[in-house]
Motif scaffolding. Structure first.
Motif, PDB file in Angstrom:
ATOM      1  N   ALA A 266       1.003  -1.015  -0.035  1.00  0.00           N
ATOM      2  CA  ALA A 266      -0.162  -0.261  -0.299  1.00  0.00           C
ATOM      3  C   ALA A 266       1.065   0.878   0.203  1.00  0.00           C
ATOM      4  O   ALA A 266       1.643   1.212   0.739  1.00  0.00           O
ATOM      5  N   HIS A 267       1.008   2.471  -1.418  1.00  0.00           N
ATOM      6  CA  HIS A 267       1.596   3.105  -1.156  1.00  0.00           C
ATOM      7  C   HIS A 267       0.807   4.441  -1.036  1.00  0.00           C
ATOM      8  O   HIS A 267      -0.277   4.765  -2.170  1.00  0.00           O
ATOM      9  N   TYR A 268       1.571   5.588  -0.594  1.00  0.00           N
ATOM     10  CA  TYR A 268       1.132   6.943  -0.826  1.00  0.00           C
ATOM     11  C   TYR A 268       1.785   7.623  -0.533  1.00  0.00           C
ATOM     12  O   TYR A 268       2.140   7.999   0.849  1.00  0.00           O
ATOM     13  N   GLY A 269       2.282   8.251  -1.149  1.00  0.00           N
ATOM     14  CA  GLY A 269       3.487   9.325  -1.282  1.00  0.00           C
ATOM     15  C   GLY A 269       5.190   9.296  -0.389  1.00  0.00           C
ATOM     16  O   GLY A 269       5.396   8.170  -1.685  1.00  0.00           O
ATOM     17  N   PRO A 270       5.618   9.679   0.877  1.00  0.00           N
ATOM     18  CA  PRO A 270       6.784   8.917   1.219  1.00  0.00           C
ATOM     19  C   PRO A 270       5.864   7.110   2.177  1.00  0.00           C
ATOM     20  O   PRO A 270       7.453   7.104   2.159  1.00  0.00           O
TER      21      PRO A 270
END
Length: 293
Positions: A266-270
């Motif tokens: 799961a990825h969001y920005g940094p």
């Protein structure tokens, strides 16, 4: 030379299995931080597991990078920054403050959270460097953050007649049995990273059995086995145990090898976690001031 093994009265000759290109991935122009111009490769879909993203910073125009990367948070990853020309000054909330220059690297294990800044420096050839993101396994996502500088003189070199390999991390071996180990021993996913320089007409053959193996060319044109890979392209390689590189006109590349985690991403920005609920928690922690506590 083939490997020879015996079993009872049967003698078996096993020839090396050459790694061949499964996919070519083209880098693309992007911007990050305060308007820093970069070439980016990212595969947050797990295709390059445990590697998540590779950015190439390169310009002789200060306006392309002078704004740098003001303070920002990270959680759930490691970063590895490697400089060819120019430099980067790092500062973080843990009190680390240091500068790396040509041939040096910075490694950061963000664990549960680091807030840091990176400000580019220039030399007579401008700025040229890379930042690689490695995914931490679930069990280490909330571990204690750590940081390390590695100087050029600490990196061993594997030399062939027409090529040289500089090991940043992991173990790298030639097919003749010569082996070197880079100073970064804690790269996520048993990661190994190296910089290879191949002269015009030169070649380099490595033992390369890691499940994930990729080559990013940043200068010249490289032949991986017999297939061309041009500057700005990343080649993801198929299975095998031997990597054969050559170049008709000379080339430089980064080599990435590792073992996949095979976990949800799961990825969001940094932030890179395993589930969106963990991303939402990271955002709450950052907003309410408990991110680094």
């Amino acid at each position: 030379m083939p490997d020879i093994s015996t079993s009872g009265d049967l003698t078996m000759v096993t020839s090396p299995s050459i790694r061949r290109i499964e996919r070519l991935i083209q880098s693309h122009p992007s911007q990050d931080g305060d308007g820093v111009h970069i070439q980016r490769i990212h595969r947050f879909d797990g295709e390059l597991d445990p590697f998540l993203m590779l950015d190439e910073l390169g310009s002789d125009q200060p306006d392309d990078y002078i704004g740098g990367f003001p303070p920002h948070p990270h959680r759930g990853i490691q970063t590895l920054t490697y400089i060819i020309h120019g430099g980067i000054t790092h500062e973080d909330h843990l009190g680390h403050s240091s500068t790396i220059q040509a041939g040096d690297a910075q490694w950061m294990h963000t664990g549960r959270g680091i807030v840091h800044s990176e400000m580019p420096l220039t030399d007579s050839q401008g700025l040229h460097g890379f930042q690689l993101w490695l995914n931490l396994p679930a069990r280490e996502k909330m571990s204690e953050p750590r940081y390390r500088d590695v100087r050029s003189g600490e990196m061993p070199r594997l030399k062939a007649e027409t090529a040289e390999l500089i090991a940043l991390g992991g173990i790298w071996s030639s097919v003749t049995g010569d082996s070197i180990s880079g100073p970064l021993e804690s790269l996520a996913g048993d990661g190994a990273v190296a910089h290879a320089q191949i002269e015009a007409g030169g070649e380099l053959t490595l033992a390369a059995g890691s499940e994930t193996l990729a080559v990013y060319v940043f200068e010249g044109t490289l032949q991986v086995d017999d297939a061309d890979v041009m500057a700005g392209q990343l080649a993801r390689l198929g299975s095998g145990d031997t990597l054969r590189l050559s170049s008709r006109e000379g080339a430089q590349c980064l080599l990435l090898a590792g073992t996949p985690h095979r976990e949800p991403i799961a990825h969001y920005g940094p932030f890179v976690m395993n589930h969106m609920g963990e991303i939402e928690q990271a955002l709450r922690d950052y907003r309410n001031g408990t991110f680094t506590g």
